[in-house]
Design a protein around this motif. Structure first.
Motif, PDB file in Angstrom:
ATOM      1  N   GLU A 183      43.652  35.598  46.433  1.00 28.37           N
ATOM      2  CA  GLU A 183      43.678  34.201  45.885  1.00 28.37           C
ATOM      3  C   GLU A 183      43.888  34.112  44.505  1.00 28.37           C
ATOM      4  OE1 GLU A 183      43.419  32.005  48.264  1.00 28.37           O
ATOM      5  OE2 GLU A 183      42.993  33.007  49.805  1.00 28.37           O
ATOM      6  N   GLY A 184      45.084  34.811  44.015  1.00 32.26           N
ATOM      7  CA  GLY A 184      45.513  34.688  42.820  1.00 32.26           C
ATOM      8  C   GLY A 184      44.574  35.376  41.530  1.00 32.26           C
ATOM      9  N   SER A 185      43.529  36.217  42.225  1.00 30.96           N
ATOM     10  CA  SER A 185      42.791  36.738  40.989  1.00 30.96           C
ATOM     11  C   SER A 185      43.224  37.960  40.404  1.00 30.96           C
ATOM     12  CB  SER A 185      41.437  36.653  41.525  1.00 30.96           C
ATOM     13  OG  SER A 185      41.162  37.287  42.688  1.00 30.96           O
ATOM     14  N   LEU A 186      44.411  38.371  40.851  1.00 32.81           N
ATOM     15  CA  LEU A 186      45.225  39.619  40.362  1.00 32.81           C
ATOM     16  C   LEU A 186      44.280  40.944  40.591  1.00 32.81           C
ATOM     17  CD1 LEU A 186      45.957  38.881  36.657  1.00 32.81           C
ATOM     18  CD2 LEU A 186      47.607  39.232  38.515  1.00 32.81           C
ATOM     19  N   ALA A 187      44.012  40.856  42.190  1.00 36.15           N
ATOM     20  CA  ALA A 187      43.071  41.791  42.719  1.00 36.15           C
ATOM     21  C   ALA A 187      43.889  42.513  43.925  1.00 36.15           C
ATOM     22  CB  ALA A 187      41.673  41.682  43.174  1.00 36.15           C
ATOM     23  N   CYS A 188      45.253  42.163  44.012  1.00 40.43           N
ATOM     24  CA  CYS A 188      45.922  42.692  45.128  1.00 40.43           C
ATOM     25  C   CYS A 188      47.480  42.787  44.742  1.00 40.43           C
ATOM     26  CB  CYS A 188      45.939  41.760  46.285  1.00 40.43           C
ATOM     27  SG  CYS A 188      46.685  40.201  46.448  1.00 40.43           S
TER      28      CYS A 188
HETATM   29 FE1  FES Z   1      48.433  37.472  43.458  1.00 41.04          FE
HETATM   30 FE2  FES Z   1      46.457  38.837  44.582  1.00 41.04          FE
HETATM   31  S1  FES Z   1      47.386  36.616  45.279  1.00 41.04           S
HETATM   32  S2  FES Z   1      47.561  39.316  42.933  1.00 41.04           S
END
Ligand code: FES
Length: 146
Positions: free
Chosen positions: A68-73
């Motif tokens: 969800e956009g937290s730079l963990a994937c």
């Molecule tokens: Fe972009 Fe995870 S949704 S890094």
């Protein structure tokens, strides 16, 4: 008068283009979700399947924007198709670069879709979904050596 919506084109692995309007301030990850665009690509190749089997306990991880956009994937990986637009983006943070290093098919103009936020100067940006790079030449596509 500044625009409050910009035009964004997503190009999938078959070269099919989808033009959408994105409100200023919205990330490309959210915009893709709202328009039923799968950033991860529909068909898993053997490589992804192999990883998936190893992660059966957490299948959700492999849907786009898993974190969800937290730079963990890095499932929101997109390739900016024109260098001019790439250069308009804010530089990636160290965290983004670390995640990008794990992304499949990394290129010199790769970014994480959750970190690209619509702004007026990005009107007209074209983003390739990474699987695209295997099937057709993307303008300015430069494979990045690890
Ligand atoms: Fe972009 Fe995870 S949704 S890094």
């Amino acid at each position: 008068k500044q625009k409050d919506m910009i035009n964004v084109t997503f190009v999938d692995k078959d070269g099919e283009e989808k033009n959408i309007k994105v409100p200023v301030g919205m990330s490309m990850l959210e915009a893709a979700h709202e328009n039923d665009i799968e950033l991860e690509g529909k068909d898993f190749d053997a490589f992804h399947f192999y990883i998936m089997v190893g992660k059966l306990n957490n299948l959700l991880y492999f849907t786009s924007g898993a974190c969800e956009g937290s730079l963990a994937c890095s499932t929101c990986h997109v390739i900016v198709m024109d260098m001019d637009y790439y250069n308009k983006l804010e530089d990636p943070t160290d965290e983004e670069n670390d995640m990008l290093d794990l992304a499949f098919g990394l290129t010199e103009t790769s970014r994480l879709g959750c970190q690209i936020v619509a702004s007026p100067e990005l009107d007209g940006i074209r983003l390739a979904i990474p699987a695209a790079t295997r099937n057709f030449a993307v303008d300015g596509y430069v494979p990045k050596p690890h």
